[in-house]
Write a protein that holds these residues in place. Structure first.
Motif, PDB file in Angstrom:
ATOM      1  N   PRO A   2       1.029  -1.313  -0.257  1.00 36.81           N
ATOM      2  CA  PRO A   2       0.000  -0.022   0.037  1.00 36.81           C
ATOM      3  C   PRO A   2       0.800   1.267   0.269  1.00 36.81           C
ATOM      4  O   PRO A   2       2.211   1.354   0.739  1.00 36.81           O
ATOM      5  CB  PRO A   2      -0.833   0.175   0.969  1.00 36.81           C
ATOM      6  N   SER A   3       0.329   2.307  -0.910  1.00 40.84           N
ATOM      7  CA  SER A   3       0.466   3.294  -0.088  1.00 40.84           C
ATOM      8  C   SER A   3       1.142   3.688   0.765  1.00 40.84           C
ATOM      9  O   SER A   3       0.369   4.075   1.584  1.00 40.84           O
ATOM     10  CB  SER A   3       0.169   4.240  -1.272  1.00 40.84           C
ATOM     11  N   PRO A   4       1.640   5.007   1.130  1.00 44.86           N
ATOM     12  CA  PRO A   4       1.969   5.557   2.221  1.00 44.86           C
ATOM     13  C   PRO A   4       0.779   6.442   2.391  1.00 44.86           C
ATOM     14  O   PRO A   4       0.369   6.399   3.622  1.00 44.86           O
ATOM     15  CB  PRO A   4       3.126   6.622   2.128  1.00 44.86           C
ATOM     16  N   SER A   5      -0.265   6.990   1.360  1.00 44.19           N
ATOM     17  CA  SER A   5      -1.023   7.738   2.099  1.00 44.19           C
ATOM     18  C   SER A   5      -2.624   6.717   2.381  1.00 44.19           C
ATOM     19  O   SER A   5      -3.121   7.400   2.777  1.00 44.19           O
ATOM     20  CB  SER A   5      -1.636   8.446   0.778  1.00 44.19           C
ATOM     21  N   SER A   6      -2.582   5.678   2.323  1.00 48.13           N
ATOM     22  CA  SER A   6      -3.502   4.495   2.321  1.00 48.13           C
ATOM     23  C   SER A   6      -3.532   4.362   3.769  1.00 48.13           C
ATOM     24  O   SER A   6      -4.371   3.013   4.384  1.00 48.13           O
ATOM     25  CB  SER A   6      -3.435   3.672   1.605  1.00 48.13           C
ATOM     26  N   GLN A   7      -2.021   4.129   4.702  1.00 49.94           N
ATOM     27  CA  GLN A   7      -2.095   4.115   5.309  1.00 49.94           C
ATOM     28  C   GLN A   7      -3.078   5.079   6.888  1.00 49.94           C
ATOM     29  O   GLN A   7      -2.881   6.404   6.739  1.00 49.94           O
ATOM     30  CB  GLN A   7      -0.582   4.372   5.986  1.00 49.94           C
ATOM     31  N   PRO A   8      -3.511   5.016   8.014  1.00 51.93           N
ATOM     32  CA  PRO A   8      -4.363   5.273   8.818  1.00 51.93           C
ATOM     33  C   PRO A   8      -3.441   6.277   9.556  1.00 51.93           C
ATOM     34  O   PRO A   8      -1.836   5.715  10.354  1.00 51.93           O
ATOM     35  CB  PRO A   8      -5.222   4.579   9.208  1.00 51.93           C
ATOM     36  N   GLU A   9      -3.498   7.511   9.726  1.00 50.25           N
ATOM     37  CA  GLU A   9      -2.618   8.251  10.743  1.00 50.25           C
ATOM     38  C   GLU A   9      -3.297   8.942  12.024  1.00 50.25           C
ATOM     39  O   GLU A   9      -4.092   8.944  11.886  1.00 50.25           O
ATOM     40  CB  GLU A   9      -1.648   9.630   9.845  1.00 50.25           C
ATOM     41  N   PRO A  10      -2.987   8.365  12.821  1.00 51.16           N
ATOM     42  CA  PRO A  10      -2.854   9.212  14.278  1.00 51.16           C
ATOM     43  C   PRO A  10      -3.146  10.701  14.022  1.00 51.16           C
ATOM     44  O   PRO A  10      -2.564  11.410  13.340  1.00 51.16           O
ATOM     45  CB  PRO A  10      -1.691   8.914  15.667  1.00 51.16           C
ATOM     46  N   PRO A  11      -3.755  11.144  14.706  1.00 49.23           N
ATOM     47  CA  PRO A  11      -4.434  13.022  14.398  1.00 49.23           C
ATOM     48  C   PRO A  11      -2.569  13.798  15.099  1.00 49.23           C
ATOM     49  O   PRO A  11      -2.273  13.368  15.968  1.00 49.23           O
ATOM     50  CB  PRO A  11      -5.066  12.627  15.986  1.00 49.23           C
ATOM     51  N   ARG A  12      -2.657  14.588  14.190  1.00 54.33           N
ATOM     52  CA  ARG A  12      -1.937  15.277  15.250  1.00 54.33           C
ATOM     53  C   ARG A  12      -1.303  16.186  15.943  1.00 54.33           C
ATOM     54  O   ARG A  12      -3.201  16.921  16.272  1.00 54.33           O
ATOM     55  CB  ARG A  12      -1.286  16.754  13.874  1.00 54.33           C
ATOM     56  N   GLU A  13      -0.766  16.302  16.515  1.00 48.57           N
ATOM     57  CA  GLU A  13      -1.393  17.212  18.090  1.00 48.57           C
ATOM     58  C   GLU A  13      -1.616  18.855  17.715  1.00 48.57           C
ATOM     59  O   GLU A  13      -3.026  19.048  19.314  1.00 48.57           O
ATOM     60  CB  GLU A  13       0.525  17.475  18.948  1.00 48.57           C
ATOM     61  N   SER A  14      -2.327  19.215  16.553  1.00 48.69           N
ATOM     62  CA  SER A  14      -2.813  20.860  17.045  1.00 48.69           C
ATOM     63  C   SER A  14      -3.917  19.897  16.529  1.00 48.69           C
ATOM     64  O   SER A  14      -4.879  21.255  16.165  1.00 48.69           O
ATOM     65  CB  SER A  14      -1.300  21.199  15.137  1.00 48.69           C
ATOM     66  N   GLU A  15      -3.909  19.806  16.270  1.00 46.79           N
ATOM     67  CA  GLU A  15      -5.364  18.558  15.284  1.00 46.79           C
ATOM     68  C   GLU A  15      -6.832  18.150  16.998  1.00 46.79           C
ATOM     69  O   GLU A  15      -5.752  17.422  17.765  1.00 46.79           O
ATOM     70  CB  GLU A  15      -6.138  17.279  14.455  1.00 46.79           C
ATOM     71  N   PRO A  16      -7.769  18.586  17.146  1.00 49.48           N
ATOM     72  CA  PRO A  16      -8.925  18.943  18.072  1.00 49.48           C
ATOM     73  C   PRO A  16      -8.816  17.217  17.711  1.00 49.48           C
ATOM     74  O   PRO A  16      -9.466  16.993  16.748  1.00 49.48           O
ATOM     75  CB  PRO A  16     -10.599  20.308  18.148  1.00 49.48           C
ATOM     76  N   ILE A  17      -9.701  16.809  18.861  1.00 45.34           N
ATOM     77  CA  ILE A  17      -9.687  15.260  18.996  1.00 45.34           C
ATOM     78  C   ILE A  17     -11.431  15.932  19.410  1.00 45.34           C
ATOM     79  O   ILE A  17     -11.875  16.363  20.128  1.00 45.34           O
ATOM     80  CB  ILE A  17      -9.245  14.709  20.098  1.00 45.34           C
ATOM     81  N   GLY A  18     -11.676  14.944  18.031  1.00 49.19           N
ATOM     82  CA  GLY A  18     -13.273  15.062  17.866  1.00 49.19           C
ATOM     83  C   GLY A  18     -14.306  13.715  18.700  1.00 49.19           C
ATOM     84  O   GLY A  18     -14.625  12.203  18.179  1.00 49.19           O
ATOM     85  N   VAL A  19     -14.217  13.211  20.440  1.00 47.00           N
ATOM     86  CA  VAL A  19     -15.449  12.622  20.987  1.00 47.00           C
ATOM     87  C   VAL A  19     -17.018  12.943  20.227  1.00 47.00           C
ATOM     88  O   VAL A  19     -17.549  13.570  20.305  1.00 47.00           O
ATOM     89  CB  VAL A  19     -15.378  12.571  22.219  1.00 47.00           C
ATOM     90  N   ARG A  20     -17.272  11.030  19.766  1.00 48.90           N
ATOM     91  CA  ARG A  20     -18.432  10.869  19.094  1.00 48.90           C
ATOM     92  C   ARG A  20     -18.849  10.048  19.464  1.00 48.90           C
ATOM     93  O   ARG A  20     -18.417   9.193  20.026  1.00 48.90           O
ATOM     94  CB  ARG A  20     -18.417  11.147  17.950  1.00 48.90           C
ATOM     95  N   ARG A  21     -20.436   9.534  19.354  1.00 49.72           N
ATOM     96  CA  ARG A  21     -20.974   8.090  19.475  1.00 49.72           C
ATOM     97  C   ARG A  21     -20.282   7.686  18.364  1.00 49.72           C
ATOM     98  O   ARG A  21     -20.633   7.966  17.306  1.00 49.72           O
ATOM     99  CB  ARG A  21     -22.205   8.726  19.569  1.00 49.72           C
ATOM    100  N   THR A  66     -12.941   8.406  19.659  1.00 47.88           N
ATOM    101  CA  THR A  66     -11.892   9.911  19.225  1.00 47.88           C
ATOM    102  C   THR A  66     -11.866  10.178  18.237  1.00 47.88           C
ATOM    103  O   THR A  66     -11.848  11.059  17.235  1.00 47.88           O
ATOM    104  CB  THR A  66     -10.948   9.467  19.941  1.00 47.88           C
ATOM    105  N   ARG A  67     -12.454   9.567  16.930  1.00 50.97           N
ATOM    106  CA  ARG A  67     -12.395   8.669  15.851  1.00 50.97           C
ATOM    107  C   ARG A  67     -13.429   8.045  14.668  1.00 50.97           C
ATOM    108  O   ARG A  67     -13.805   7.334  15.311  1.00 50.97           O
ATOM    109  CB  ARG A  67     -10.788   8.855  15.004  1.00 50.97           C
ATOM    110  N   ALA A  68     -13.952   8.637  13.804  1.00 48.58           N
ATOM    111  CA  ALA A  68     -14.469   7.553  12.965  1.00 48.58           C
ATOM    112  C   ALA A  68     -14.234   6.788  12.100  1.00 48.58           C
ATOM    113  O   ALA A  68     -14.361   5.037  11.969  1.00 48.58           O
ATOM    114  CB  ALA A  68     -15.747   8.296  12.934  1.00 48.58           C
ATOM    115  N   ASN A  69     -13.596   6.448  11.536  1.00 50.06           N
ATOM    116  CA  ASN A  69     -12.426   6.188  10.230  1.00 50.06           C
ATOM    117  C   ASN A  69     -11.337   6.746  10.130  1.00 50.06           C
ATOM    118  O   ASN A  69     -10.688   7.568   9.564  1.00 50.06           O
ATOM    119  CB  ASN A  69     -13.663   6.008   8.834  1.00 50.06           C
ATOM    120  N   PRO A  70      -9.999   5.873  10.713  1.00 47.69           N
ATOM    121  CA  PRO A  70     -10.435   4.717  11.622  1.00 47.69           C
ATOM    122  C   PRO A  70     -10.585   4.847  12.466  1.00 47.69           C
ATOM    123  O   PRO A  70     -10.649   6.151  13.314  1.00 47.69           O
ATOM    124  CB  PRO A  70      -8.839   3.471  11.153  1.00 47.69           C
TER     125      PRO A  70
END
Length: 324
Positions: A2-21, A66-70
Motif C-alpha cells: 500500500p502507498s503511504p497515503s493509504s495508511q491511517p495516521e494518528p491525529p496531529r497534536e494540533s488537531e482537535p480530538i472529536g469525541v463522538r458516539r 475519538t475518531r470515526a474512520n479509522p
C-alpha cells in the motif's frame, strides 16, 4: 504494498480530538478495539458482541470513540441500578501514535463521556466506575487525570460448594438472625449496611460517595435477588450484620454480593456462621459454585474466605468518579 497515503495516521497534536458516539456502521470496528483482540477471529468476535449486546442490556448508543474512520480510542458505558454506571475502555494499540498523544486522547474521551452521561436524561447516574487490570497503567493514568479516584485493588474469588461442613444450627451467643423475606420494608437492611461501613477495610474510600439506598438497589440488581438468601444478624433488636447472596442463572453460580458486620460483631465468629449458612443454603438449591470480590487490604475477610475454600481467579483495580 500500500502507498503511504493509504495508511491511517494518528491525529496531529494540533488537531482537535472529536469525541463522538459510534455510528452503527462502525460498531463492529469499535467493538473490536473494546474487546482488545487483534487476530484472525477478532472481527468475528466483535460482530458477535454487537449482535448479542441488546440481549445483555448493552446499549450501543453509549459507545464512544475519538475518531470515526479509522476508529480511534473507544469507551463504552453500561448504566446499572443504584444510579451507577460502568465504564469500559479499549486498550490503546502500538500503532496509535506517540504515547503522550494517546494519553491526552484517552483523557479527552473519558472526560467527554462523563459529561455526556451526566447530561443524558435517559439515565440517572451519580457514580461512574471503571475496573481496569492492575497492569494497565495507561488506564490508571488516564482515569486519575480525568478525576477518578482509586478506591482499592480487588481480588475475585471462587469456591466450590458442598465440600464444607454444614454450619451449626444456631449463630454465636447473643445473636439472632432473620431472613430479609421476613422484613417489612428496607429500614433494617439500610441500618445493617450503614453499621457495617464503620471502620471498614473494604474500599473505605467509597464511604460517603453513594447513598445507602443506592447501594442497596445495586445489591438487589446483582444476579437474581432472592430475599430468602439475604440474612441479617441482630443484637437485641439492632441489625448489626448482613450477608447477601444472589444466584445467577446465566452463569449457573451464585455471588456473595456483600458480607459485612458492625464493629460490635467483628471477631465473634458471626461472619463465619453467616457465610457457612449462605453457602450451605445455596448448595441445597443445586448451585455448585460461589464467587465474590474483596479488597486486597481486607486481610481478615481474605483469611475467612480462604478458610471456606475460596481461591483467587483474577484481580482488578477499582476507580470511581462522582457526577453529582
Amino acid at each position: 504494498m500500500p502507498s503511504p497515503s493509504s495508511q491511517p495516521e494518528p491525529p496531529r497534536e494540533s488537531e482537535p480530538i472529536g469525541v463522538r458516539r459510534v455510528a452503527p456502521e462502525h460498531a463492529a470496528a469499535a467493538a473490536e478495539r473494546l474487546l482488545g483482540r487483534r487476530d484472525a477471529h477478532s472481527m468475528t468476535a466483535a460482530r458477535q458482541f454487537v449482535q448479542a449486546a441488546p440481549s445483555h442490556g448493552i446499549d450501543l448508543s453509549l459507545l464512544w470513540t475519538t475518531r470515526a474512520n479509522p476508529i480511534g480510542q473507544v469507551a463504552l458505558v453500561t448504566p446499572g441500578a443504584g444510579r451507577t454506571a460502568m465504564l469500559f475502555l479499549g486498550e490503546p494499540r502500538s500503532d496509535d501514535g506517540p504515547s503522550d498523544a494517546v494519553a491526552r486522547e484517552l483523557e479527552r474521551l473519558i472526560d467527554a463521556v462523563g459529561e455526556a452521561i451526566r447530561e443524558d436524561a435517559r439515565h440517572e447516574v451519580a457514580v461512574l466506575q471503571c475496573l481496569p487490570l492492575p497492569t494497565h497503567d495507561w488506564a490508571h493514568s488516564a482515569l486519575r487525570s480525568s478525576g477518578y479516584t482509586h478506591v482499592g485493588d480487588l481480588a475475585y474469588l471462587s469456591a466450590s460448594l458442598g465440600s464444607q461442613a454444614p454450619p451449626r444450627p444456631d449463630p454465636p451467643g447473643g445473636v439472632r438472625v432473620r431472613l430479609a423475606s421476613e422484613l417489612t420494608g428496607d429500614d433494617d437492611l439500610l441500618r445493617a449496611l450503614d453499621r457495617s461501613y464503620e471502620h471498614t477495610l473494604d474500599c473505605p474510600e467509597l464511604c460517603g460517595l453513594r447513598s445507602t439506598r443506592d447501594i442497596l438497589d445495586s445489591h438487589r440488581a446483582a444476579g437474581e435477588h432472592d430475599p430468602t438468601l439475604w440474612r441479617l444478624a441482630y443484637i437485641d433488636d439492632r441489625p448489626e450484620g448482613i450477608c447477601l447472596v444472589n444466584p445467577n442463572a446465566d452463569t449457573g453460580d451464585a455471588e456473595l454480593v456483600y458480607l459485612g458486620l458492625s464493629t460490635e460483631l467483628r471477631g465473634r465468629g458471626v461472619g463465619a456462621w453467616l457465610l457457612a449458612r449462605g453457602m450451605d443454603e445455596t448448595c441445597r438449591r443445586g448451585i455448585d459454585r460461589m464467587i465474590c470480590a474483596v479488597d486486597l487490604r481486607n486481610t481478615p475477610a481474605l483469611a475467612l474466605y480462604r478458610r471456606f475454600g475460596f481461591t483467587e481467579t483474577s484481580q482488578r483495580s477499582a476507580f470511581v468518579r462522582t457526577l453529582d
